[in-house]
Scaffold this motif. Structure first.
Motif, PDB file in Angstrom:
ATOM      1  N   ASP A 308       0.837  -1.197   0.000  1.00  0.00           N
ATOM      2  CA  ASP A 308       0.000   0.000   0.000  1.00  0.00           C
ATOM      3  C   ASP A 308       0.873   1.248   0.000  1.00  0.00           C
ATOM      4  O   ASP A 308       2.049   1.201   0.375  1.00  0.00           O
ATOM      5  CB  ASP A 308      -0.951  -0.022   1.191  1.00  0.00           C
ATOM      6  CG  ASP A 308      -2.017  -1.101   1.047  1.00  0.00           C
ATOM      7  OD1 ASP A 308      -2.510  -1.293  -0.081  1.00  0.00           O
ATOM      8  OD2 ASP A 308      -2.341  -1.757   2.053  1.00  0.00           O
ATOM      9  N   ALA A 338      -4.813   2.589  -0.810  1.00  0.00           N
ATOM     10  CA  ALA A 338      -4.694   1.200  -1.245  1.00  0.00           C
ATOM     11  C   ALA A 338      -3.898   1.077  -2.533  1.00  0.00           C
ATOM     12  O   ALA A 338      -4.006   1.899  -3.445  1.00  0.00           O
ATOM     13  CB  ALA A 338      -6.086   0.595  -1.444  1.00  0.00           C
ATOM     14  N   ARG A 344      -1.773  -7.300  -4.313  1.00  0.00           N
ATOM     15  CA  ARG A 344      -2.369  -8.095  -3.236  1.00  0.00           C
ATOM     16  C   ARG A 344      -2.545  -9.549  -3.632  1.00  0.00           C
ATOM     17  O   ARG A 344      -3.070 -10.350  -2.848  1.00  0.00           O
ATOM     18  CB  ARG A 344      -3.706  -7.480  -2.828  1.00  0.00           C
ATOM     19  CG  ARG A 344      -3.510  -6.156  -2.088  1.00  0.00           C
ATOM     20  CD  ARG A 344      -4.809  -5.631  -1.536  1.00  0.00           C
ATOM     21  NE  ARG A 344      -4.544  -4.543  -0.607  1.00  0.00           N
ATOM     22  CZ  ARG A 344      -5.222  -3.419  -0.566  1.00  0.00           C
ATOM     23  NH1 ARG A 344      -6.197  -3.218  -1.420  1.00  0.00           N
ATOM     24  NH2 ARG A 344      -4.919  -2.496   0.319  1.00  0.00           N
ATOM     25  N   PRO A 365      -4.133  -5.471   4.626  1.00  0.00           N
ATOM     26  CA  PRO A 365      -4.568  -4.525   3.596  1.00  0.00           C
ATOM     27  C   PRO A 365      -5.104  -3.232   4.197  1.00  0.00           C
ATOM     28  O   PRO A 365      -5.779  -3.237   5.229  1.00  0.00           O
ATOM     29  CB  PRO A 365      -5.670  -5.279   2.855  1.00  0.00           C
ATOM     30  CG  PRO A 365      -5.380  -6.716   3.127  1.00  0.00           C
ATOM     31  CD  PRO A 365      -4.826  -6.761   4.517  1.00  0.00           C
ATOM     32  N   THR A 373     -10.143  -7.836  -0.693  1.00  0.00           N
ATOM     33  CA  THR A 373      -8.830  -8.458  -0.497  1.00  0.00           C
ATOM     34  C   THR A 373      -8.874  -9.917  -0.884  1.00  0.00           C
ATOM     35  O   THR A 373      -7.978 -10.416  -1.584  1.00  0.00           O
ATOM     36  CB  THR A 373      -8.393  -8.329   0.985  1.00  0.00           C
ATOM     37  OG1 THR A 373      -8.385  -6.959   1.316  1.00  0.00           O
ATOM     38  CG2 THR A 373      -7.024  -8.920   1.184  1.00  0.00           C
TER      39      THR A 373
END
Length: 378
Positions: A308, A338, A344, A365, A373
């Motif tokens: 992030d 984000a 991710r 996250p 996520t």
């Protein structure tokens, strides 16, 4: 390559631009500084260089990935080294030309388009000047959607594209040609060569055609940087405008009270501590850095971490402050938002999660729901 690969992402919605003119450069530089998350190099020097190049050679065309044709060949280019050195050590004229000539000689392909390896910092700005001087286009995409400090941390690597040849050029005129077996080995060798060259050089790799580009880069990032920059430069409340435009959170606002910074192994490493003022009074927030801002901690707890994004900006102007420009007493705001979903994924976290930087902590996250996520990492 299929366009539904996890790396086939677009930067948050921005109206595509068709060219970069002299008038666009301040917004591009401001936006790239924000996406630099402290790294990628300070934008002030390359901004001047790009403005000079555009004055001399005219606007640079911007191509969308979908508009590439069968004759287009894209090369990813960036500076490499320690930002603390790059701010003072100017590049040499002809570095980019030498690199493109060598790439064309090695591959037998004519380069038509330059893509920034990372949209963050000087590495998002400089390629525009290189393209102008070479008469090439810029691709409206990049390999990170931000800045990261190491070669393996690219969307192309998430997509498992082989790196192919890599070419480095320093300010003296030395040219190094590498054919690494992986991006991890490229990082080791290119970093060592860069340190030997004074800790700053320019490099290129990933020679791609329209089929390999699709699904392996983050699209729209140049247009997005310009859009963010324009919003910042025209705002009456710059920090508020940034949080709104980026969907970011204001982690803290206050004064820089401690900086520990060193140049080591071709990186700028250390930390900065911000003492809260106003509504944040009584808080001490620490940001760990390796070229980029990596981890934010408070009272021993991790608030946000790579992949992030964390950017430190001037509390009055909203201008991003790169890690090499942080100074005691600055009034700053720490923003976080984000990352692109590709980071991710399991592969993305392997390459650019906290453990990739040596932190013994699990990634939590920031700024998305649990469902988002799960969908990204499935």
């Amino acid at each position: 390559m299929s366009t539904n690969h996890p790396a086939a992402r677009s930067a948050a919605s921005a109206t595509p631009i068709t060219s970069i003119t002299l008038a666009d450069v301040p917004a591009l530089a401001a936006g790239c500084a924000i996406f630099g998350t402290g790294g990628g190099g300070a934008v002030q020097t390359p901004q001047l260089g790009v403005e000079i190049a555009l004055e001399q050679f005219g606007p640079v065309p911007v191509k969308q990935v979908a508009d590439l044709d069968a004759d287009d060949v894209v090369v990813a280019m960036s500076g490499i080294g320690a930002p603390s050195v790059g701010f003072e050590m100017l590049g040499a004229s002809g570095q980019a030309e030498i690199i493109v000539e060598e790439i064309e000689r090695l591959t037998g392909k004519r380069i038509t388009t330059i893509m920034a390896t990372e949209i963050g910092g000087s590495n998002g700005v400089g390629p525009v000047g290189w393209a102008a001087s070479l008469g090439l286009s810029i691709l409206d995409a990049d390999g990170m959607g931000r800045a990261f400090p190491e070669a393996p941390m690219t969307a192309m690597n998430v997509a498992n594209l082989p790196p192919g040849y890599a070419v480095l050029s320093d300010v003296i005129g030395n040219v190094s040609i590498l054919r690494p077996v992986s991006l991890a080995w490229l990082e080791r060798h290119a970093r060592a060569l860069t340190v030997a060259s004074g800790a700053i050089s320019i490099g290129a790799n990933y020679v791609m055609d329209r089929d390999t580009v699709r699904g392996a880069v983050i699209e729209g990032s140049v247009s997005r940087a310009v859009q963010v920059g324009r919003r910042l430069l025209t705002a009456t409340d710059p920090v508020g405008a940034l949080t709104d435009e980026l969907g970011a959170s204001l982690i803290t606002g206050g004064k820089v009270v401690d900086i520990e910074r060193r140049t080591e192994g071709g990186f700028t490493r250390g930390s900065v501590t911000v003492e809260g003022i106003g509504e944040h009074r009584g808080r001490l927030t620490r940001v760990e850095i390796q070229n980029e801002n990596l981890v934010v901690m408070e009272d021993g707890a991790v608030i946000v971490s790579v992949p992030d994004l964390v950017t430190i900006v001037d509390s009055e102007t909203g201008d991003a402050i790169s890690t090499e420009m942080l100074r005691f007493g600055q009034r700053v705001s720490v923003l976080a938002w984000a990352c692109d979903p590709l980071w991710r994924t399991e592969r993305g976290l392997e390459l650019a999660g906290p453990r990739a930087f040596g932190y013994d902590l699990d990634y939590e996250p920031f700024g998305v729901s649990a469902d988002e996520t799960i969908g990204a990492t499935r």
